[in-house]
Design a protein around this motif. Structure first.
Motif, PDB file in Angstrom:
ATOM      1  N   VAL A   1     -11.802   2.281 -18.210  1.00  0.00           N
ATOM      2  CA  VAL A   1     -11.322   3.656 -18.107  1.00  0.00           C
ATOM      3  C   VAL A   1     -10.210   3.664 -17.066  1.00  0.00           C
ATOM      4  CG1 VAL A   1     -13.462   4.764 -18.807  1.00  0.00           C
ATOM      5  CG2 VAL A   1     -13.098   4.213 -16.398  1.00  0.00           C
ATOM      6  N   VAL A   2      -9.325   4.650 -17.154  1.00  0.00           N
ATOM      7  CA  VAL A   2      -8.161   4.700 -16.265  1.00  0.00           C
ATOM      8  C   VAL A   2      -8.133   6.032 -15.523  1.00  0.00           C
ATOM      9  CG1 VAL A   2      -5.651   4.586 -16.100  1.00  0.00           C
ATOM     10  CG2 VAL A   2      -6.847   3.186 -17.802  1.00  0.00           C
ATOM     11  N   LEU A   3      -8.237   5.955 -14.211  1.00  0.00           N
ATOM     12  CA  LEU A   3      -8.074   7.126 -13.355  1.00  0.00           C
ATOM     13  C   LEU A   3      -6.621   7.125 -12.890  1.00  0.00           C
ATOM     14  CD1 LEU A   3      -9.422   9.498 -11.820  1.00  0.00           C
ATOM     15  CD2 LEU A   3      -9.916   7.866  -9.970  1.00  0.00           C
ATOM     16  N   ARG A   4      -5.933   8.226 -13.078  1.00  0.00           N
ATOM     17  CA  ARG A   4      -4.502   8.234 -12.757  1.00  0.00           C
ATOM     18  C   ARG A   4      -4.112   9.507 -12.017  1.00  0.00           C
ATOM     19  NH1 ARG A   4       0.628   9.787 -14.976  1.00  0.00           N
ATOM     20  NH2 ARG A   4       2.231   8.293 -14.344  1.00  0.00           N
ATOM     21  N   LEU A   5      -3.266   9.326 -11.018  1.00  0.00           N
ATOM     22  CA  LEU A   5      -2.620  10.441 -10.352  1.00  0.00           C
ATOM     23  C   LEU A   5      -1.272  10.675 -11.017  1.00  0.00           C
ATOM     24  CD1 LEU A   5      -3.202   9.496  -6.588  1.00  0.00           C
ATOM     25  CD2 LEU A   5      -4.637  10.923  -8.056  1.00  0.00           C
ATOM     26  N   VAL A   6      -0.947  11.910 -11.274  1.00  0.00           N
ATOM     27  CA  VAL A   6       0.353  12.268 -11.837  1.00  0.00           C
ATOM     28  C   VAL A   6       1.171  12.922 -10.730  1.00  0.00           C
ATOM     29  CG1 VAL A   6       1.583  13.574 -13.606  1.00  0.00           C
ATOM     30  CG2 VAL A   6      -0.696  12.629 -14.091  1.00  0.00           C
ATOM     31  N   PRO A   7       2.182  12.230 -10.199  1.00  0.00           N
ATOM     32  CA  PRO A   7       2.950  12.803  -9.089  1.00  0.00           C
ATOM     33  C   PRO A   7       3.833  13.953  -9.556  1.00  0.00           C
ATOM     34  CG  PRO A   7       3.910  10.722  -9.784  1.00  0.00           C
ATOM     35  CD  PRO A   7       2.633  10.869 -10.542  1.00  0.00           C
TER      36      PRO A   7
ATOM     37  N   GLY B   1     -10.122  19.482  -7.405  1.00  0.00           N
ATOM     38  CA  GLY B   1     -10.488  20.627  -6.583  1.00  0.00           C
ATOM     39  C   GLY B   1      -9.687  20.735  -5.303  1.00  0.00           C
ATOM     40  N   LEU B   2      -9.018  19.634  -4.910  1.00  0.00           N
ATOM     41  CA  LEU B   2      -8.237  19.632  -3.677  1.00  0.00           C
ATOM     42  C   LEU B   2      -6.749  19.874  -3.911  1.00  0.00           C
ATOM     43  CD1 LEU B   2      -9.909  16.584  -1.879  1.00  0.00           C
ATOM     44  CD2 LEU B   2     -10.253  19.010  -1.370  1.00  0.00           C
ATOM     45  N   LEU B   3      -6.323  19.891  -5.168  1.00  0.00           N
ATOM     46  CA  LEU B   3      -4.903  20.088  -5.459  1.00  0.00           C
ATOM     47  C   LEU B   3      -4.536  21.558  -5.284  1.00  0.00           C
ATOM     48  CD1 LEU B   3      -4.427  17.852  -8.648  1.00  0.00           C
ATOM     49  CD2 LEU B   3      -4.195  17.234  -6.239  1.00  0.00           C
ATOM     50  N   THR B   4      -3.448  21.786  -4.581  1.00  0.00           N
ATOM     51  CA  THR B   4      -3.045  23.174  -4.287  1.00  0.00           C
ATOM     52  C   THR B   4      -1.612  23.482  -4.684  1.00  0.00           C
ATOM     53  OG1 THR B   4      -2.393  22.546  -2.035  1.00  0.00           O
ATOM     54  CG2 THR B   4      -4.664  23.317  -2.351  1.00  0.00           C
ATOM     55  N   ARG B   5      -0.821  22.450  -5.020  1.00  0.00           N
ATOM     56  CA  ARG B   5       0.591  22.682  -5.317  1.00  0.00           C
ATOM     57  C   ARG B   5       0.982  22.029  -6.637  1.00  0.00           C
ATOM     58  NH1 ARG B   5       3.524  21.654   0.596  1.00  0.00           N
ATOM     59  NH2 ARG B   5       2.113  22.990   1.809  1.00  0.00           N
ATOM     60  N   SER B   6       2.034  22.560  -7.240  1.00  0.00           N
ATOM     61  CA  SER B   6       2.530  22.009  -8.499  1.00  0.00           C
ATOM     62  C   SER B   6       4.020  22.299  -8.608  1.00  0.00           C
ATOM     63  CB  SER B   6       1.781  22.608  -9.694  1.00  0.00           C
ATOM     64  OG  SER B   6       2.008  24.019  -9.763  1.00  0.00           O
ATOM     65  N   GLY B   7       4.645  21.712  -9.631  1.00  0.00           N
ATOM     66  CA  GLY B   7       6.072  21.928  -9.842  1.00  0.00           C
ATOM     67  C   GLY B   7       6.912  20.919  -9.084  1.00  0.00           C
ATOM     68  N   PRO B   8       8.228  20.923  -9.317  1.00  0.00           N
ATOM     69  CA  PRO B   8       9.136  19.974  -8.661  1.00  0.00           C
ATOM     70  C   PRO B   8       9.142  20.119  -7.145  1.00  0.00           C
ATOM     71  CG  PRO B   8      10.191  21.046 -10.536  1.00  0.00           C
ATOM     72  CD  PRO B   8       8.919  21.785 -10.291  1.00  0.00           C
ATOM     73  N   CYS B   9       9.353  18.994  -6.471  1.00  0.00           N
ATOM     74  CA  CYS B   9       9.438  18.995  -5.009  1.00  0.00           C
ATOM     75  C   CYS B   9      10.893  19.068  -4.559  1.00  0.00           C
ATOM     76  CB  CYS B   9       8.808  17.725  -4.437  1.00  0.00           C
ATOM     77  SG  CYS B   9       7.053  17.542  -4.776  1.00  0.00           S
TER      78      CYS B   9
ATOM     79  N   GLU C   1       0.835  -1.186   0.000  1.00  0.00           N
ATOM     80  CA  GLU C   1       0.000   0.000   0.000  1.00  0.00           C
ATOM     81  C   GLU C   1       0.875   1.242   0.000  1.00  0.00           C
ATOM     82  OE1 GLU C   1      -2.253  -0.522   3.673  1.00  0.00           O
ATOM     83  OE2 GLU C   1      -1.121   1.146   4.549  1.00  0.00           O
ATOM     84  N   ARG C   2       0.305   2.342  -0.449  1.00  0.00           N
ATOM     85  CA  ARG C   2       1.043   3.610  -0.485  1.00  0.00           C
ATOM     86  C   ARG C   2       0.078   4.743  -0.152  1.00  0.00           C
ATOM     87  NH1 ARG C   2       5.024   4.982  -4.919  1.00  0.00           N
ATOM     88  NH2 ARG C   2       6.480   5.020  -3.172  1.00  0.00           N
ATOM     89  N   ARG C   3       0.524   5.605   0.725  1.00  0.00           N
ATOM     90  CA  ARG C   3      -0.259   6.806   1.020  1.00  0.00           C
ATOM     91  C   ARG C   3       0.323   7.959   0.210  1.00  0.00           C
ATOM     92  NH1 ARG C   3      -3.959   8.163   4.515  1.00  0.00           N
ATOM     93  NH2 ARG C   3      -3.657   6.249   5.742  1.00  0.00           N
ATOM     94  N   VAL C   4      -0.532   8.582  -0.589  1.00  0.00           N
ATOM     95  CA  VAL C   4      -0.096   9.647  -1.491  1.00  0.00           C
ATOM     96  C   VAL C   4      -0.706  10.974  -1.029  1.00  0.00           C
ATOM     97  CG1 VAL C   4       0.001  10.429  -3.887  1.00  0.00           C
ATOM     98  CG2 VAL C   4      -0.060   7.970  -3.380  1.00  0.00           C
ATOM     99  N   PRO C   5       0.067  11.844  -0.402  1.00  0.00           N
ATOM    100  CA  PRO C   5      -0.460  13.159  -0.010  1.00  0.00           C
ATOM    101  C   PRO C   5      -0.879  13.942  -1.258  1.00  0.00           C
ATOM    102  CG  PRO C   5       1.661  12.709   1.034  1.00  0.00           C
ATOM    103  CD  PRO C   5       1.485  11.676  -0.029  1.00  0.00           C
ATOM    104  N   LEU C   6      -1.964  14.670  -1.164  1.00  0.00           N
ATOM    105  CA  LEU C   6      -2.400  15.450  -2.322  1.00  0.00           C
ATOM    106  C   LEU C   6      -1.384  16.529  -2.669  1.00  0.00           C
ATOM    107  CD1 LEU C   6      -6.235  15.773  -1.640  1.00  0.00           C
ATOM    108  CD2 LEU C   6      -5.009  14.115  -3.070  1.00  0.00           C
ATOM    109  N   SER C   7      -0.556  16.913  -1.698  1.00  0.00           N
ATOM    110  CA  SER C   7       0.497  17.892  -1.978  1.00  0.00           C
ATOM    111  C   SER C   7       1.555  17.324  -2.901  1.00  0.00           C
ATOM    112  CB  SER C   7       1.149  18.344  -0.665  1.00  0.00           C
ATOM    113  OG  SER C   7       1.705  17.233   0.030  1.00  0.00           O
TER     114      SER C   7
END
Length: 282
Positions: A59-65, A108-116, A38-44
């Motif tokens: 259909v494919v739902l995907r998160l793009v880290p 609607g919950l995403l607040t950050r973008s760009g490299p970490c 399992e993996r916990r993925v913070p929305l940040s």
């Protein structure tokens, strides 16, 4: 949100600030998913959420880290096959409306973008180990150790002896998928020499995979754990896959591949596929 969405091979649990991905166990579930558990993925840590048509009525739902958020994807450097992407949730096409709802909610919950600047998703935990073609690799959380095998290791590695690399002396890791020709794992010292790094089978700082050795579900979590440990102690680098190579080197590799094919160690299909991969690097 507090909801759950079940797809093929995984279940996503939505929380206000993260998505908990639980991977199924079973014969059809990719071994990498089973290894991750399992993996916990913070929305940040999420750059984008996509919903696209899949194959055979899915259909494919995907998160793009975000770049640099996940040590696993950073170590993979784009080499994972689509079916082994841990951020894809495949659903029956009749659930597209539900998937679209969750995609919109997440966006609607995403607040950050760009490299970490640091990893936001936990790496697989040490101790980790796997068997390579020319030795055994182990990582206890503080040091990477290579112990050479009697049959697979080159004379250069036997001459150098078994190796131990403290994380404090490393700058990163280089992982080349075992599903590609010349798969290997190499640790990178903080102060590398000025000469061109030797081929992995001659480099005491690398282990080579070969057919059936260093599978993705063992060697990639290993690489990610090392990368995360190095990053926690300073700057770390995951070396991207090279785009171009010396034509003479490619020719030599194809010759060697031909010898393996003639000896029956590589099938006709594997020979054609790997030869095409090498030619594509020119």
């Amino acid at each position: 949100m507090g909801d759950v969405l079940a797809g093929f091979h995984a279940v996503w649990e939505f929380e206000s600030d993260s998505v908990l991905i639980r991977y199924e166990r079973g014969i059809r579930t990719p071994k990498l998913f089973q290894a991750l558990g399992e993996r916990r993925v913070p929305l940040s840590a999420v750059e984008e959420v996509t919903l696209t048509p899949g194959r055979r009525g899915t259909v494919v739902l995907r998160l793009v880290p975000r770049a640099g958020a996940d040590p696993l994807m950073e170590a993979a450097a784009g080499q994972l096959k689509e079916g082994s992407d841990p951020y894809r949730l495949v659903l029956p096409a009749e659930r597209e409306t539900l998937a679209e709802y969750y995609a919109d909610e997440l966006k609607g919950l995403l607040t950050r973008s760009g490299p970490c600047e640091r990893h936001l998703i936990a790496a697989p935990e040490a101790p980790l180990h796997f068997k390579a073609y020319d030795g055994k690799a182990s990582f206890d959380g503080t040091s990477v150790t290579f112990r050479w095998s009697w049959t697979g290791a080159s004379s250069a590695k036997w001459k150098a002896g078994d190796q131990s690399f403290p994380v404090t002396g490393l700058s990163g890791v280089e992982w080349r998928s075992p599903e590609l020709f010349e798969g290997h794992l190499r640790v990178l010292p903080r102060e590398p020499g000025t000469d061109r790094p030797p081929q992995p089978d001659q480099d005491p700082a690398a282990v080579v995979f070969g057919l059936g050795y260093g599978p993705v579900h063992e060697s990639l979590p290993f690489a990610a754990a090392v990368l995360a440990a190095v990053r926690a102690r300073g700057s770390a680098t995951a070396v991207p896959a090279p785009c171009r190579r010396d034509p003479a080197d490619i020719a030599e590799r194809i010759r060697h591949l031909g010898e393996l094919h003639q000896a029956g160690l590589v099938t006709d299909e594997e020979f054609s596929s790997k030869k095409a991969e090498l030619l594509a690097e020119l």
